[in-house]
Structures are given as structure tokens and as C-alpha cells.
Design an enzyme around this catalytic site. Structure first.
Site, PDB file in Angstrom:
ATOM      1  N   GLU A  54      -9.374  -7.600  -4.911  1.00 42.23           N
ATOM      2  CA  GLU A  54      -9.308  -7.559  -3.452  1.00 42.23           C
ATOM      3  C   GLU A  54     -10.733  -7.503  -2.913  1.00 42.23           C
ATOM      4  OE1 GLU A  54      -6.500  -4.837  -1.481  1.00 42.23           O
ATOM      5  OE2 GLU A  54      -8.025  -4.383   0.003  1.00 42.23           O
TER       6      GLU A  54
ATOM      7  N   TRP B 165     -13.959  11.845   3.186  1.00 39.50           N
ATOM      8  CA  TRP B 165     -14.057  10.982   4.356  1.00 39.50           C
ATOM      9  C   TRP B 165     -15.431  11.138   5.022  1.00 39.50           C
ATOM     10  CZ3 TRP B 165      -8.732  12.472   6.961  1.00 39.50           C
ATOM     11  CH2 TRP B 165      -7.696  11.764   6.338  1.00 39.50           C
TER      12      TRP B 165
ATOM     13  N   GLU C  39      -3.567   7.064   1.815  1.00 42.11           N
ATOM     14  CA  GLU C  39      -3.908   7.291   3.229  1.00 42.11           C
ATOM     15  C   GLU C  39      -2.675   7.477   4.100  1.00 42.11           C
ATOM     16  OE1 GLU C  39      -6.540   3.968   4.132  1.00 42.11           O
ATOM     17  OE2 GLU C  39      -8.258   5.187   3.544  1.00 42.11           O
TER      18      GLU C  39
ATOM     19  N   ARG D 208      -1.160  -2.315  -4.474  1.00 51.36           N
ATOM     20  CA  ARG D 208      -2.547  -1.924  -4.324  1.00 51.36           C
ATOM     21  C   ARG D 208      -2.885  -0.636  -5.050  1.00 51.36           C
ATOM     22  NH1 ARG D 208      -4.526  -0.993   0.747  1.00 51.36           N
ATOM     23  NH2 ARG D 208      -6.465  -2.192   0.764  1.00 51.36           N
TER      24      ARG D 208
ATOM     25  N   ASP E  69     -14.860   1.915  -1.359  1.00 49.62           N
ATOM     26  CA  ASP E  69     -14.214   1.174  -0.267  1.00 49.62           C
ATOM     27  C   ASP E  69     -15.138   0.160   0.374  1.00 49.62           C
ATOM     28  OD1 ASP E  69     -12.670   2.140   2.944  1.00 49.62           O
ATOM     29  OD2 ASP E  69     -12.433   0.357   1.699  1.00 49.62           O
TER      30      ASP E  69
ATOM     31  N   GLU F 122     -16.250  -4.761   7.768  1.00 42.91           N
ATOM     32  CA  GLU F 122     -16.012  -3.388   8.224  1.00 42.91           C
ATOM     33  C   GLU F 122     -17.249  -2.502   8.043  1.00 42.91           C
ATOM     34  OE1 GLU F 122     -12.741  -1.637   6.144  1.00 42.91           O
ATOM     35  OE2 GLU F 122     -13.036   0.351   7.027  1.00 42.91           O
TER      36      GLU F 122
ATOM     37  N   LYS G 265       0.897  -1.170   0.000  1.00 42.08           N
ATOM     38  CA  LYS G 265       0.000   0.000   0.000  1.00 42.08           C
ATOM     39  C   LYS G 265       0.921   1.202   0.000  1.00 42.08           C
ATOM     40  CE  LYS G 265      -3.500   2.348   2.863  1.00 42.08           C
ATOM     41  NZ  LYS G 265      -4.449   2.194   3.997  1.00 42.08           N
TER      42      LYS G 265
ATOM     43  N   ARG H  99     -13.494  10.896  -5.830  1.00 42.10           N
ATOM     44  CA  ARG H  99     -12.715   9.781  -5.304  1.00 42.10           C
ATOM     45  C   ARG H  99     -12.814   8.510  -6.128  1.00 42.10           C
ATOM     46  NH1 ARG H  99     -13.073   7.335   0.906  1.00 42.10           N
ATOM     47  NH2 ARG H  99     -11.984   5.384   0.433  1.00 42.10           N
TER      48      ARG H  99
END
Lengths: 726, 726
Positions: free
Chosen positions: B411, B567, B315, B348, B389, B417, B311, B360
Site C-alpha cells: 500500500e 499519536w 483506529e 489491511r 504511516d 498527507e 480496515k 507502534r
């Protein structure tokens, strides 16, 4: 007939198929989850026959949640141990096991047992007698919880293959409040926990409960532990909010039938943190009201809530001192809120305030002795066994015996913060016994710490003992199977400190590992010697507090230059060219003055100080002659370190000699841990000897193997993710 | 005879005594540890008889660690399932089960099976045939690991009570690299983990291993997972230091016989963090040398090390972009170090860089498509199934199909989550299937995501698929027994994406719960409907990313004012007086342009957009007419929320109808979780509807129960200790 035989053969093979010997890898076997309550079929056929005759039926009188627990446990246990559960009946029968109380059973009431009179709410009687004309084994108590304790006692007799003939057992716990302290945080981290994370899944409570909660309750009830403080003494005020009280209540409801009360650690500044008050001053009326209301809120949910455990004005925790008030004023604030509901305050004496210049080991006594008699009735002072912090060896805390008017509660550590985490085999029974049997001389000879703690020395009206738990989510609860024995021995000593820890070790081995005599004698030998072995390879001759900084993992005698002097290692060993050790005698900081005569005088001089505490009380030159061996101090120190490490290897050999007698997975788990312990004992030995050698400037005795690494390599080791950090 | 009978009676009772029905509390029963590999005695006596005849002996050819695993598994499994382990023999016998490879068995070699030719290193054949003149069931492969996979396949047939007659099974995995990704940190915290802590006990490795490591390997081998990335993609450079490589090596050694390779997530700045270099610039020669040396160090310990997962520049993670280099340059740096050893880089594509102003969901495509063809041969790009996500529903990522020259690896997230942590029953098979069967139209109709991922669409030379693990130290591994099915379905689809997830659910239920037809039909029905149910009570009609901030627990559509717009929640739903939804069509940010025709055109207009993605691609007025029901948008939204919550209650009723058919502890665990899920589904419903109502200003349809709390109460809820936080 042929068909019956075939079916039985099939079943026989099914039984055998489940056994680990049947071609399965080493990952099968006893994983340790069942603790000392395995209840496997006894190996002695004759014992089984006899027990089955003696318990041909079971009559449990009463109809409470606790009597259901009793029946479940007897069913589970006896079907396992004896291969067959005796039938449950509704009346006293010949050769029955009868369990009950005078209020639940007319037969027991009519038997009018005089023994019951002094037994209070937790004691029990186990008698072989005739009840209503029939020979029975009777477990009787004044309450169902007492009967539950009696039930576990009887089961222990069977598990350890003791006779059930002519029983005349009368038991009553010597200490009132017998609690575990969980240093568990709300995020499930366990401070100084080395067995996984906290068993309390706060997120899923109250609706989701685990079998482990029930098995926790069973295990504790089996050793007479009657309370649990759920959360870390470095408390989080959120625990007192309704959202979390829902969860606490769920646990309290679950534990109640097992005789276990729930307690909480509280943060002294809760009125400000969650109450929106401007102060937490114990003398402020709004603060008093807040605690009164909060306590009422708790008792509305949990009528038998135990009370609060408090760490205040210690290591940064808030407390009454922040408002210019005393510990007594702080404790009484909470005590008064709890008293109408029967709750208690356990107020910790683990203090070493910044402002004073006193040597750390003196501070608790200095701070608390003057407050003796100032605490309200439902307050106990909770103090660690020794005056520093759970070191492998410490003298007992001088507070024991110093407060005749105030109950002094013992705080033992079960988790092995300073004794090897969860990979070192250390039976703490010998340490607990050493502390409890220490003579304080507070009222002359025989004024043992045990008699202070159980309240008998000073006729206190309440007594208590706490153990900082070593329990976590690891399958085997404690990270190492043998370390389960420390939870066990804590409970057994809390119930009766006159039991010897050798006997307790024997019990535990039989129940947890095997009744095989070779196993029992070998493992109890390992256990009884283990604590001294660890003292030797870590902190011999009274050395203390020389572990790795922060995580407390591994050796760190070089640790210095921290925020506080008394957080370092050098402060405690004071090694220099001239010698080593902390002069706590009158020629030094005179900590010995806090002890009663004749200890005060004995500890004052090296020659009369017990060797195991030599460097705790004295700073001695490297050539000081150690009386018992005639060696000079340096050589003795080195000998002890090397002996300790060698003894771990010997212990490992002992364990390996039992491979054929032990369950393969129990064997394997401990075998792996002993491998680690051997490495770490050598590491402690080499790092400490190498470091101290820079001061003694003396050679290693001949024949002693050189350290594996250089001092710099030892000093450069870093373990940022060692578990259990504070 | 009498004595024999008594002994057998005794044994019979011993067997019965162990069964949970024998008077024990609800905490006994199947705790879920054994996953889908329970191997309990089959309930159908006839099946047992038949299987025993068909497998009267077992011949496993060869003598490797893997063949030992095969023998152990067959022994363990068949003694359980059939009540009797067929004897192991050293040669092909009549009605034997024969397992081997041409190199380990002359019989197999001489059989010269043509099927083996195309099967590579992992495929296998299961055939009923005559081998050396004797009728056998043969499991043959080109390697022992292939034979292990075949063994588990055969066991699955028996566990699901399928016939073993006339077998002609030829299997070969469609995707090469089939890995779990553990977002596990070195302190054992699992990011987005809801099943306890990390199963890797780093502190006790390498000397101490747990049965769980072996059972992890068995479970993964049983579903064909051939690799594991041990550590969090938010990586810690310490993992590459020798102290930790010791531990990684121990795990690699343990997993190797099960066909499982070990991989590591790496931190791109490792050369600086642990190498002491001044830079981590991929074009710097010292950096190249550092990685070359580090990789050699790893392969000296682990000759079949899998490679690195990265990664980078995402982030806050370091990456080649910090040095002005591209993703390709960064990936190739590592790829070149790994190539001589056969390792791969999984790089990734989860990026949404700060500097760009792009919406995004467009950023991964924008950043990676131009790099197509620039990656060296042993690099795979790993991209999440959807472009934001892991939301309950997303369209597939437009990167699938956009990079013909570069292998694009899927992935999936197995841990929940955004789907209720570990207390919501959600079978993700339907979500995975939806993603894999989506048509990208990259090369016309039929260009499914599955064909991109398995490399067949563009003839890539390597392919991969990763699942972010839901595994932790909870006794049942995944926190919720039904959620084990997500680990299971991930593995089965990774092996063969043409299996239907309904069939996979059927397999899983039979193996894990019961072959009882009522159980199978009821639970598979629950599972197949569960994902849509959760979408309805959380994020219906294409809504997304409206969960609680930080911990992602519970609803949070009001979340705004964070460091980055993307976010927040408001950024994604854009609810206002005028309507709701994100205009990603050409009239908005035009994210649809990244898809191939005809999707690009279909998504461009609300009328042709699938309803389930309506508000993903469009901002629509509250009175927009939803085609399938004729309701206006507001009413439809509310209906979906209420339907979802009601469906959870219905699901709970379905589960409760199975109480008599299910193991009591399996039943109880899921029952408790469904209680929580009902409460949380209503919470999601009420919080979201109440909040969106402030914009729609429309009433609830008649008859819909009012929310339990006020909007303010919902907005004020805080969960500082929700598990799994990043």
C-alpha cells in the site's frame, strides 16, 4: 500554391479534428464552463461580415486594470465570435469601436455627451456616431467600470446577432448594490449548495489563485453584478482574523478591475470570539471600539471593501437581542464603524424568534416595521422575497412597502434549496418577475415591490438586491447548464427590473446554447413554463414547506414532531379530515393584516384569493370548488400534481427534439438531469398525493396511474448524504 | 481558387484564434485536465510525417465495448498528435495499425504469435511485422483489454516521439491486482484529500454521469491500473445498501470496458449496522449467511466485482477482534463469501492496538506474522510501505518477507498527507523505488520487496499493489500538475517495477509538459531530487511523525499530551538534553529484530545504519559525529533543514527558467505552488530547528538566517480548516 493549399488543408483538418463530431465519445463538447460567454464563431456568415466591417479596429482609451480587462475581453470575444480579432489601435479610426471615458479620452471629452450626465459611476452609453469626424461605435461612460459594463452589453448584442447600426443605448442600473451571497463555509462546504464545493480555496489563498476566480469576475461583470459576499450568513468569526483577511484581500484585489466589491458576513459575537472581549453588546464602548478598529484594519487592506452582511438573532445566530438591544442598535453599531469608509450594512430580516407566539410568516414584519427610521443611513434591511423561506411559491413579504424610511433590500435565492437541487430544470426568472411586479399598494396602485427595492417609491438614498448563489466547483458552475440562467437573470433583473424575463431567457439561450430559432423557441418555452411545472408537482395551490426534513431533498409532507412547530411540514399544510391549508385570514392567524388594502381584503377571502395562493391563506374543505376549473379541491390538487409530473416528461421530449441542433455535451448533461427530474417529479407527486389522501379519504380520479410505492416506503426513505445540508 | 484560399485563411485564423497566445489572460492555457493524455500536435514535423506513413490506416478487430474504447482513443489521440486521424478500415492494409486478438481477428489468429502464449489476460505484443502479407504495426493480445493496454503503450511511444520501426515489444504486468484506493466518504469529503472533493457524485448517480468518470477510466487504463476501491477504508456500511449499490453498479458498468474492476471498502460490523443481526462474529452462521447473501446480491449486479478492502480493529474500526476472533478468521469469512464469484479480500495490516505495549512500528508484524498460512486463498494482506504511516522516509515494513504463505500486498500513498498536501512539488517515484528495491534478505540477498509484492519470491498465486489516490474534483485532478506524476508513476511501477523512476519521470514530462529537451532535463531533475529535498526540510536523518496534529498540515514537533502516546510527535523524536531519535535498536525497543540478517545487525548499530534512517533506529547525542560530513548531529540536522528550504528556492528558479518553453497556465499553476512551497519549507525549517534547539541548546551555525517567528508563535498557529482532515 500547392504547398499553401496543403498547409491550409492540414489546418482545416486540425480545426475539424477538434470538433466533437470527429469520432469522440459523448464526453467531448461544451462542458458549460464558459457559461453565456462562449464566444464561438457565429453561425451566420453575413452577420460576421457585417460586424467585421462595423468594427474594423478597436480603440480602448485609458490605462487602468479595468481597461486591460476590457481589451482582453474584446480580444477574446471578437476573435472567437468573428473569427478574427479587429486590430487594437491607439486613436479613433473609421469604423472603430471606441471605448472610454471623458477622463481617459479627449475625443470623448470633446464629444460632450449629455447622456453621460445622469449615468453615475456605472451607467454607459453605446452610440453609433461620428467621433472626431469618423463614424464609430462608441461605448462611453463616466468610469472605466461603466465602460466595462458597456462592453459586455455590446458583446451581448453581437452574441445574439443584433444589429449594430444606429445604436442609441443609454443604460444605468436601477439598483445600487447588486450582490451575490455565497453561503460558503470555511471548510468549503456550501450550505444549500448543489454544484460541488465552495469555489474559494481558502487553504491555498492568498498565493494560489484559480482561473475560475477570474472567470467568476468576468461572468458577474457581464451581467452587472457589482459585489460578492464571500461567506455564509451562518458566519464564522475566523474570517475577520488577519490570516483570513490576507485571503479576502487577495480576492478583493482580483475582483476590483471588474467592478466587484467584496463583502463579508459577520458573526455578531466576534468581539467575544476573536477579540477576547467579555461582551458584544452594541452599546458597550469597548465593543464599539473593537468594531471601529476591526473595520479600519479591513479598509487598510481593502480600501473599497463593501461592508457587512448580518444574520442575527435568527436560527441560533448571536445578535443584539442577546444583550437586550434592538436590531437597529445592532445594525447601527456596525454601520457607524463602516460609515467613514463608505461601507454598508445589509441586515437580514429573516427572523422568527422563539419567544413570540406569532405565526412564522408574520414575525419579520412585526419585528422590523416598528424599527423603521431607526437605522442609520448606510444600513439596508435585507429580506427574502416571501415571508417564510424561498418556497416554490410565496406571496411577497409584507415588509416590502412597510418601511418608508428604511431601504428594503430584496434577497432572492438562486440556488435551488426547495426547487430540486441541481437536477431540476427551473428557470427562476418568472418567480423573480412575479415577486418584483407584485403590487404592494403601499402608496396606492403601482407601488410594486420593484419600486420599493429600487428605492424610487419612497425616495430612499440607497437600494440593494441580493441573490443566494448557486455556484460551486462543478465544471458547469451550477450543476445543471440551464440553471446558469438563474444566475444570469438575477444579474439582468438587478440591473434593470423592467426587462421581461422572457426577453432575458431569449438572450441567455442565444448566448449559451444557440441562435438557432428552433432551439431558442423550444428552450425559452421550456424555461418560461418550468417554474409553474415544478410548483405543480411539489407545492400546488399555495402549499409550502412540505419537503424532506433537514436536507430538504424530496417530498416530506408528513414531517412533524421537531424541536419547533414551524420547522415541520404539518404546521404548514394542516391537512386533516376537514380539509387542507393554513388559515392566515382574519378567521385564522390573520397574517393578511400585514398587507395594504386592497390585498388585505382580497387575501382575506378564499373567493378573491389568487388560486396559486389559496392554501397559503386559507384552510379549505376537500370539496371546496376551485373556480378556474370547477373541480373540488382534492381533485384539483391531484390534477396539479399529475399535470406537473407529466409536464416534466413533456419538457424532456422537447429537449430531446433538439438533439441535432445542440452541442452534444450540453445536450447530454441536460438529458440526464431531465431523466432524474422525471423520476423525482413522480416521486413528489406520488408521495404527496398518497399522504394527503389519508386525510381526504377520496380516490384518485379515473385513469391516473397508481403511485409506485406505499406511503410507508416513501416515509421510510433516508438520505443522510444529500448535498448542501445546513 | 481565390475563394478557397480565403476560406482556408479564415480557417487558419480560426485555429490561431483559439490559441492562448492570442491576447488572452493568463487564465487560458492547459489547465491540466487532460493529464498525460493531452494529444496535442507534435512539434516535430518530421516525426508527424513519419508516423503518418507508418500508420496510414487503422484496423481494430472486434466489436466489444472495449474495441469501441480503443477506436475512440486512437481517433482522439492520433487526430491530435498527427493532425489527422488515419482512416479506420475493416481489414489489414499496408502500413496499417492493426489491433486485435486471436479471437477477434483471423489474421492475428493465423499469425500464431508465440509471444501471446504466456501473456495472460492483460499482456500484449507490439510488433512491426507482415500480417497477411502486408507490413503493419500490430498490437495483439489475448483479450480486448490487453489490446487496450497495448494501444496506450503505442500512443505513449508516439507522444514521447519514439520510433515505430522494428518494434518487438512484449509486455505483461508483474502484479495482478493494481488498484487505486479512494479514501472518499459518502458526503464527498476525501480523507487526506487535497484536490477538491470526491469525484464520485453519489447523489446524482446512477442516472447522472460525468465526463470525468470516463476520463478517469482512460487515465487509469493508460497506465494499467485495473481496479478501484471507491470508498474510504474508514468505511460506511451504507455503501452496501441497494440504494448505493445502484450507484456502484453504474460506475462498474462505466469502467468495465477499460479493464477496471470496482471494489468496495467494507465495515466489518455491517451485519449489525444494516443487516439487523445481533452480531458480526465471523464464526456465527447467521453472519456467514448474511455475507454470502450480500455478496451474491452484489455479483448479481456486478458479475466482475473485484472484492473487499478491509480496515479492521484499527483506529476504532470494528473487526473480528471485537468478537475474540483473529484477523484470519475475519478475512476468511469474507473470502469464503467472495471465492465462488472470483472476488478477493484485501485485508489491511495497518494496526497498532491499544492493549499491547509494543512500540507502534512492531505491531503489524507481531499481529500478522503468526497468522501466516492461515488465510484462505483469495486473501491478500495489504500493508503500508513502512511500519509507521507514510512518512517522508521510513524503512520498509518488516512484514515484507515475513509471510511466505500469504500474499503481501503493497500500500503506497499517492496523496501527500505528510508531504505537503497539494502545494509541494514531490515526485514520489523515488520513494516507491526505494521501497520496492529494498532488500528484505528473506531468502538471502536479492529478496527485494518488489519480489515479495509481485509474488515471485515465495511463489504466491496472487499479488497486489494499492495506491491511496490523490485525485479529487480539482480541474487538474491532483491539485498540482506535477503531482499527477505520482498517479502516473504508481501505475507504471504497478505494471512493471523494473522500470526506473527516472525513465518514468521522463515519459511523464514528455507526455504532460513538453518534449522540449530543456524542459525534460530540467523538470526531471527537479522531480528526481524533490523527495529528498522535502525529507530535508521536514524530517531529515530518519526523523518522522512530527507534523501538525490532526490535520497533519505544517510542522508540529512539539505535539504531545494526546489520547495515545503514539499519536504525538515527542514519542517519535524523543528530543531531550541528551540527544534525539528513537532507540529501536536492541538497546531500546528492539524493533530491528523483526528484520532479517544482515539488516537486523546493520540497523542495530548507529555506525552501520544508513544515515537517512539514523534517528529512526537510534537515540543519539547532539554531538554524535555524522559520518558522511563529519558534522555533529545538531549541526547536520540544521544543515539539512536549511539545505532543504534553500533547495526549494533553487527548484523554483529552475521552474522559472522554463517560462518561455511551457504552456502559460501550466507554468503559472506550478509557479504559484512553488511560492507556497518556499514559504512552507522555511516554516518547517524554522519551527523544527527552533524547537529542537530548546533541547540541543546549541547555536545555529554561522550565516544561517534566523527564524521568522518565535517558537511560541509557531506553536500557537491553528488551522481548523486545513483540508482533508480525518
Amino acid at each position: 500554391m500547392h504547398k499553401i493549399l496543403r498547409t491550409f488543408a492540414f489546418l482545416l483538418l486540425s480545426v475539424l479534428a477538434c470538433s466533437p463530431a470527429f469520432g469522440q465519445k459523448i464526453f467531448d463538447g461544451e462542458d458549460g464552463y464558459r457559461l453565456w460567454l462562449k464566444y464561438d464563431l457565429l453561425s451566420d456568415q453575413q452577420s460576421i461580415k457585417t460586424y467585421r466591417k462595423q468594427i474594423s479596429s478597436i480603440y480602448v482609451a485609458g490605462d487602468s486594470a479595468t481597461t486591460t480587462v476590457i481589451r482582453d475581453e474584446l480580444s477574446h470575444a471578437l476573435s472567437g465570435l468573428l473569427g478574427k480579432q479587429p486590430k487594437f489601435v491607439e486613436a479613433v479610426g473609421k469604423h472603430a469601436l471606441v471605448v472610454g471615458t471623458p477622463s481617459s479620452s479627449a475625443d470623448i471629452r470633446n464629444a460632450d455627451l449629455s447622456e453621460l450626465k445622469g449615468l453615475g459611476k456605472e451607467g454607459f452609453v453605446i452610440k453609433s456616431l461620428e467621433l472626431s469626424g469618423k463614424p464609430v461605435t462608441l461605448i462611453a461612460a463616466n468610469t472605466d467600470v461603466g465602460a466595462l459594463y458597456g462592453t459586455f452589453h455590446l458583446l451581448r448584442l453581437i452574441q445574439t446577432e443584433q444589429p449594430l447600426r444606429e445604436l442609441e443605448i443609454v443604460e444605468k442600473p436601477k439598483i445600487d448594490v447588486r450582490v451575490l451571497n455565497h453561503w460558503d463555509d470555511m471548510d468549503r462546504h456550501v450550505e444549500r449548495g448543489f454544484a460541488g464545493e465552495s469555489i474559494w480555496d481558502w487553504h491555498k489563498l492568498p498565493d494560489y489563485t484559480y482561473p475560475r476566480y477570474y472567470d467568476y469576475a468576468r461572468a458577474n461583470a457581464s451581467i452587472g453584478i457589482n459585489g460578492t459576499v464571500l461567506n455564509n450568513v451562518n458566519a464564522n468569526a475566523i474570517t475577520l482574523t488577519p490570516h483570513y483577511l490576507d485571503k479576502v484581500e487577495a480576492l478583493a484585489d482580483l475582483f476590483r478591475p471588474y467592478g466587484i466589491k467584496v463583502y463579508l458576513s459577520i458573526k455578531f459575537s466576534s468581539p467575544q470570539l476573536i477579540g477576547g472581549l467579555k461582551t458584544s453588546d452594541p452599546l458597550d464602548p469597548t465593543v464599539k471600539q473593537w468594531w471601529k478598529d476591526k473595520v479600519e484594519e479591513i479598509y487598510a487592506r481593502i480600501p473599497d471593501f463593501g461592508g457587512f452582511l448580518v444574520k442575527a438573532n435568527s436560527e441560533g445566530q448571536p445578535g443584539p437581542g442577546d444583550f437586550g438591544r434592538t436590531h437597529a442598535e445592532g445594525a447601527n453599531l456596525l454601520a457607524d464603524a463602516l460609515a467613514p469608509h463608505g461601507g454598508v450594512v445589509m441586515w437580514r430580516a429573516f427572523v422568527y424568534a422563539n419567544e413570540k407566539n406569532e405565526e412564522r410568516s408574520k414575525q419579520a414584519y412585526s419585528e422590523f416595521k416598528p424599527l423603521d427610521g431607526k437605522f442609520h443611513d448606510n444600513v439596508l434591511i435585507q429580506v427574502k422575497n416571501g415571508p417564510i423561506d424561498f418556497q416554490p411559491r410565496e406571496p411577497f413579504s409584507p415588509l416590502f412597502g412597510a418601511t418608508p424610511k428604511t431601504p428594503m433590500m430584496m434577497e432572492f435565492q438562486i440556488t435551488m434549496e426547495y426547487l430540486g437541487f441541481s437536477t431540476h430544470l427551473v428557470y427562476l426568472g418568472t418567480m423573480y418577475e412575479e415577486a418584483l411586479q407584485s403590487d404592494t399598494y403601499a402608496k396606492g396602485k403601482g407601488s410594486t415591490v420593484a419600486k420599493v427595492v429600487d428605492g424610487s417609491l419612497f425616495n430612499n438614498h440607497i437600494s440593494g438586491i441580493a441573490g443566494v448563489s448557486n455556484i460551486g466547483t462543478d465544471r458547469n458552475w451550477t450543476g445543471h447548464i440551464i440553471l446558469q440562467s438563474n444566475w444570469y437573470v438575477f444579474g439582468r433583473l438587478a440591473w434593470d427590473h423592467e426587462l421581461t424575463t422572457a426577453d432575458i431567457a431569449d438572450e441567455w439561450v442565444r448566448m449559451t446554447l444557440s441562435n438557432d430559432e428552433k432551439v431558442v423557441s423550444t428552450v425559452t418555452d421550456m424555461m418560461m413554463r418550468s417554474r409553474e411545472i415544478t410548483v405543480n408537482y411539489m407545492t400546488p395551490l399555495g402549499l409550502h414547506h412540505i419537503m424532506g426534513v433537514g436536507h430538504h431533498y424530496g417530498p416530506g409532507p408528513w414531517v412533524k414532531d421537531l424541536g419547533r412547530e414551524d420547522w415541520t411540514s404539518v404546521y404548514y399544510h394542516k391537512a386533516g379530515k376537514d380539509g387542507i391549508g393554513f388559515d392566515r385570514s382574519p378567521t385564522g392567524v390573520n397574517s393578511v393584516e400585514q398587507y395594504f388594502s386592497p390585498l388585505k381584503e382580497e387575501y382575506a377571502k378564499a373567493e378573491t384569493t389568487p388560486e396559486e395562493l389559496l392554501l397559503w391563506f386559507h384552510h379549505l374543505p376537500w370539496d371546496y370548488t376551485v373556480k378556474s376549473t370547477g373541480r373540488d379541491l382534492w381533485d384539483e390538487l391531484v390534477h396539479r400534481y399529475y399535470q406537473g409530473a407529466a409536464d416534466v416528461t413533456a419538457m424532456h421530449n422537447q429537449w430531446q427534439s433538439l438533439q441535432d441542433e445542440l452541442d452534444p455535451l450540453q445536450y447530454h448533461q441536460v438529458d440526464m438531469a431531465l431523466t432524474i427530474q422525471e423520476k423525482e417529479a413522480r416521486w413528489w407527486r406520488d408521495a404527496c398525493v398518497t399522504y394527503f389522501q389519508t386525510f381526504s379519504q377520496r380516490p384518485l380520479p379515473k385513469g391516473f396511474e397508481k403511485p409506485e410505492k406505499t406511503l410507508k416506503e416513501y416515509m421510510d426513505m433516508r438520505f443522510p448524504y444529500a448535498p448542501g445540508q445546513g
